[in-house]
Enzyme design. Structure first.
Site, short mmCIF file in Angstrom:
data_model
loop_
_atom_site.label_atom_id
_atom_site.label_comp_id
_atom_site.label_asym_id
_atom_site.label_seq_id
_atom_site.Cartn_x
_atom_site.Cartn_y
_atom_site.Cartn_z
N THR A 132 0.82 -1.21 0.00
CA THR A 132 0.00 0.00 0.00
C THR A 132 0.86 1.27 0.00
OG1 THR A 132 -1.43 1.28 1.48
CG2 THR A 132 -0.11 -0.39 2.52
N ASP A 133 0.26 2.37 -0.44
CA ASP A 133 0.96 3.67 -0.38
C ASP A 133 1.08 4.19 1.05
OD1 ASP A 133 -1.71 4.35 0.04
OD2 ASP A 133 -1.81 5.89 -1.51
N GLU A 134 0.29 3.57 1.98
CA GLU A 134 0.26 4.11 3.34
C GLU A 134 1.60 3.94 4.07
OE1 GLU A 134 -3.38 3.50 5.47
OE2 GLU A 134 -4.49 3.15 3.63
N TYR A 158 -1.59 -0.40 11.09
CA TYR A 158 -1.76 -1.08 9.79
C TYR A 158 -0.58 -0.78 8.88
CZ TYR A 158 -3.19 -1.57 4.90
OH TYR A 158 -3.22 -1.87 3.57
N LYS A 162 2.39 -3.27 7.36
CA LYS A 162 2.63 -3.47 5.92
C LYS A 162 4.07 -3.08 5.58
CE LYS A 162 0.18 -4.58 3.02
NZ LYS A 162 -0.15 -5.95 2.50
N ASN A 188 -8.12 1.67 -3.15
CA ASN A 188 -8.96 1.05 -4.17
C ASN A 188 -10.44 1.24 -3.84
OD1 ASN A 188 -7.33 -1.95 -5.43
ND2 ASN A 188 -6.40 -0.05 -4.79
N ASP A 289 -12.38 12.74 14.79
CA ASP A 289 -11.38 12.29 13.83
C ASP A 289 -10.71 10.99 14.28
OD1 ASP A 289 -9.90 12.40 11.55
OD2 ASP A 289 -8.91 14.30 11.99
P1 NAD Z 1 -9.45 -7.39 2.56
O1 NAD Z 1 -9.37 -7.10 4.02
O2 NAD Z 1 -10.72 -7.11 1.84
O3 NAD Z 1 -9.11 -8.93 2.29
C1 NAD Z 1 -8.05 -9.59 2.92
C2 NAD Z 1 -8.19 -11.08 2.66
O4 NAD Z 1 -7.10 -11.76 3.29
C3 NAD Z 1 -9.47 -11.70 3.24
O5 NAD Z 1 -10.04 -12.58 2.30
C4 NAD Z 1 -8.99 -12.45 4.47
O6 NAD Z 1 -9.79 -13.57 4.79
C5 NAD Z 1 -7.60 -12.86 4.03
N1 NAD Z 1 -6.69 -13.08 5.17
C6 NAD Z 1 -6.51 -12.27 6.25
N2 NAD Z 1 -5.60 -12.80 7.09
C7 NAD Z 1 -5.17 -13.96 6.51
C8 NAD Z 1 -4.23 -14.95 6.88
N3 NAD Z 1 -3.55 -14.86 8.02
N4 NAD Z 1 -4.03 -15.99 6.05
C9 NAD Z 1 -4.73 -16.11 4.89
N5 NAD Z 1 -5.65 -15.22 4.49
C10 NAD Z 1 -5.87 -14.14 5.30
O7 NAD Z 1 -8.23 -6.60 1.92
P2 NAD Z 1 -8.09 -5.94 0.47
O8 NAD Z 1 -8.63 -4.56 0.53
O9 NAD Z 1 -8.60 -6.88 -0.55
O10 NAD Z 1 -6.51 -5.82 0.38
C11 NAD Z 1 -5.72 -6.88 -0.17
C12 NAD Z 1 -4.26 -6.48 -0.10
O11 NAD Z 1 -4.04 -5.25 -0.81
C13 NAD Z 1 -3.77 -6.21 1.33
O12 NAD Z 1 -2.47 -6.72 1.45
C14 NAD Z 1 -3.77 -4.69 1.46
O13 NAD Z 1 -2.79 -4.25 2.36
C15 NAD Z 1 -3.42 -4.29 0.03
N6 NAD Z 1 -3.93 -2.99 -0.40
C16 NAD Z 1 -5.24 -2.65 -0.21
C17 NAD Z 1 -5.72 -1.42 -0.69
C18 NAD Z 1 -7.17 -1.02 -0.53
O14 NAD Z 1 -7.53 0.13 -0.83
N7 NAD Z 1 -8.06 -1.92 -0.11
C19 NAD Z 1 -4.84 -0.53 -1.32
C20 NAD Z 1 -3.50 -0.92 -1.50
C21 NAD Z 1 -3.07 -2.15 -1.04
P1 TYD Z 2 -10.59 4.01 4.58
O1 TYD Z 2 -11.57 3.60 3.52
O2 TYD Z 2 -10.70 3.38 5.93
O3 TYD Z 2 -9.14 3.83 3.95
P2 TYD Z 2 -7.69 4.33 4.52
O4 TYD Z 2 -7.82 4.77 5.90
O5 TYD Z 2 -6.89 3.08 4.38
O6 TYD Z 2 -7.26 5.41 3.57
O7 TYD Z 2 -10.72 5.59 4.78
C1 TYD Z 2 -10.53 6.48 3.69
C2 TYD Z 2 -10.61 7.88 4.25
O8 TYD Z 2 -11.96 8.12 4.70
C3 TYD Z 2 -9.73 8.10 5.46
O9 TYD Z 2 -9.17 9.42 5.38
C4 TYD Z 2 -10.67 8.00 6.64
C5 TYD Z 2 -11.99 8.49 6.08
N1 TYD Z 2 -13.20 7.88 6.67
C6 TYD Z 2 -14.25 8.71 7.14
O10 TYD Z 2 -14.17 9.95 7.07
N2 TYD Z 2 -15.36 8.11 7.66
C7 TYD Z 2 -15.48 6.76 7.78
O11 TYD Z 2 -16.52 6.27 8.33
C8 TYD Z 2 -14.43 5.92 7.28
C9 TYD Z 2 -14.52 4.43 7.36
C10 TYD Z 2 -13.31 6.53 6.72
#
Ligand code: NAD
Ligand code: TYD
Length: 355
Positions: A132-134, A158, A162, A188, A289
């Site tokens: 992630t970019d975080e 988190y 990562k 995403n 916040d």
């Molecule tokens: P998600 O939380 O929707 O899904 C995570 C999946 O991993 C789930 O199916 C869960 O059951 C499985 N999982 C969790 N712990 C596990 C373990 N110990 N062993 C096997 N499986 C396990 O997450 P996501 O949003 O689909 O993200 C997927 C990946 O992409 C993550 O690594 C996240 O850090 C990265 N990512 C997410 C975003 C975003 O915006 N969602 C952006 C950039 C990177």
């Molecule tokens: P989120 O979807 O949790 O992703 P991330 O924290 O990984 O970027 O949150 C996106 C942004 O939205 C973040 O700045 C927090 C804000 N947010 C709210 O303002 N209200 C909410 O209920 C949630 C879940 C997030």
């Protein structure tokens, strides 16, 4: 075949579906099925023999080694993680366990498997780590977007977990020669996004007549990418990425949270107007916040564009319309994920934010 971990979650499930739409190569999908993993996301593959689901934890070395020996994948793509910042604030331990310790065990299992491959298979093998970019921390208003050489400055449990996993992946390349690739993607959105994250939560709450909780002043900026564009970037890096390299993935779509919420309200006003004809904006509520809330993320995606020729297909406007429409069309999926455990989370996260 290829192996994905975490393929029942949001991005993993989209990846599996897109992969099998575009390739005939089979996928082994290894997932622990935490609250975020949902096999309903993959219901359309029920009779598809190219999809093999294995239930398990990436930290369970015995199970992972057995699976690698049985299926002999040419690549492993690691999506598995605990992924929600607010949950990491309430309970960081699961994040350390899966994202740090779990990734370590997975790397060890993959290294053992890879070491035993024949020379040509060994050369072709890839371990792609989805990050992630975080990990780069927070940007000031006028700072340039995150490039791959930006210093790591994670601010939440988190992002710290990562970041740790990224460092381990890097070290396994430098120390053991494991053929790794890492992607660091921005936020995403799209189908199958669990409604604890901003965009799906706002859509689901709006339709249910609930408040739309905006943290702080709502001026925090995220850089949004439609999930299928992230999946295409991963395929591109898997195919063409240079070993040991990091690729930042993003769509040049910086938006303030409040603007995102307004966008969703406007779309819902058009597609599913409220019965009282008022705007969904009436439901917006500013709440306490998030502690340590990162102000701004932005991805400089020039490297993956220049070196690998990847670019996103969707603009924010086309992607968010598709997403809102998907939630309108998939109310049953939404109802099914809103289990007792989901309601408990909402109580925990939002009750104490009420001002
Ligand atoms: P998600 O939380 O929707 O899904 C995570 C999946 O991993 C789930 O199916 C869960 O059951 C499985 N999982 C969790 N712990 C596990 C373990 N110990 N062993 C096997 N499986 C396990 O997450 P996501 O949003 O689909 O993200 C997927 C990946 O992409 C993550 O690594 C996240 O850090 C990265 N990512 C997410 C975003 C975003 O915006 N969602 C952006 C950039 C990177
Ligand atoms: P989120 O979807 O949790 O992703 P991330 O924290 O990984 O970027 O949150 C996106 C942004 O939205 C973040 O700045 C927090 C804000 N947010 C709210 O303002 N209200 C909410 O209920 C949630 C879940 C997030």
């Amino acid at each position: 075949m290829i192996l994905v971990t975490g393929g029942a979650g949001f991005i993993g499930a989209n990846f599996v579906l897109d992969w099998l739409n575009q390739h005939d190569e089979a996928i082994v999908n290894y997932d622990k099925l935490t609250y975020a993993g949902n096999l309903e996301n993959l219901a359309s593959l029920k009779t598809d023999t190219r999809h093999i689901f294995v239930h398990g934890d990436i930290g369970d070395s015995q199970k992972v080694c057995k699976m690698l020996a049985e299926y002999r994948p040419r690549a492993v793509i690691n999506f598995a993680a605990e992924s929600h910042v607010d949950r990491s604030i309430h309970g960081p331990e699961d994040f350390i366990q899966t994202n740090v310790v779990g990734t370590f065990h997975l790397l060890e299992s993959v290294r053992a498997y890879w070491s035993g491959l024949a020379v040509s298979e060994k050369t072709d093998f890839r371990f792609l780590h989805v990050s992630t970019d975080e990990v780069y921390g927070s940007l000031a208003k006028d700072e340039p977007a995150f490039s791959e050489t930006r210093r790591y400055e994670p601010n939440s449990p988190y992002s710290a977990s990562k970041a740790a996993s990224d460092h381990l992946v890097r070290a396994y390349h430098h120390t053991y020669g494991l053929p790794v690739l890492t992607t660091n993607c921005s936020n995403n959105y799209g189908p199958y996004h669990f409604p604890e994250k901003l965009i799906p939560l706002m859509i689901v709450n709006a339709l249910a007549g609930k408040t739309l909780p905006v943290y702080g002043d709502g001026q925090q900026i995220r850089d949004w990418l439609y999930v299928k564009d992230h999946c295409s970037a991963i395929c591109c890096v898997l195919e063409k990425g240079r070993l040991g390299e990091v690729y930042n993935v993003g769509g040049w779509n910086e938006k303030a949270n409040l603007d995102i919420v307004h966008f969703i309200c406007t779309l819902l006003d058009e597609l599913r107007p409220r019965t009282d004809s008022k705007s969904y904006r009436e439901q917006i509520k500013f709440v306490t916040d998030r502690p340590g809330h990162d102000r701004r993320y932005a991805i400089d995606a020039r490297k993956i564009g220049r070196e690998l020729g990847w670019k996103p297909v969707e603009t924010f406007e086309t992607g968010i319309r598709k997403t809102v429409q998907w939630y309108l069309d998939n109310q049953r999926w939404v109802n099914n994920v809103q289990s007792g455990a989901y309601r408990l989370w909402l109580e925990k996260n939002y009750a104490e934010r009420d001002q």
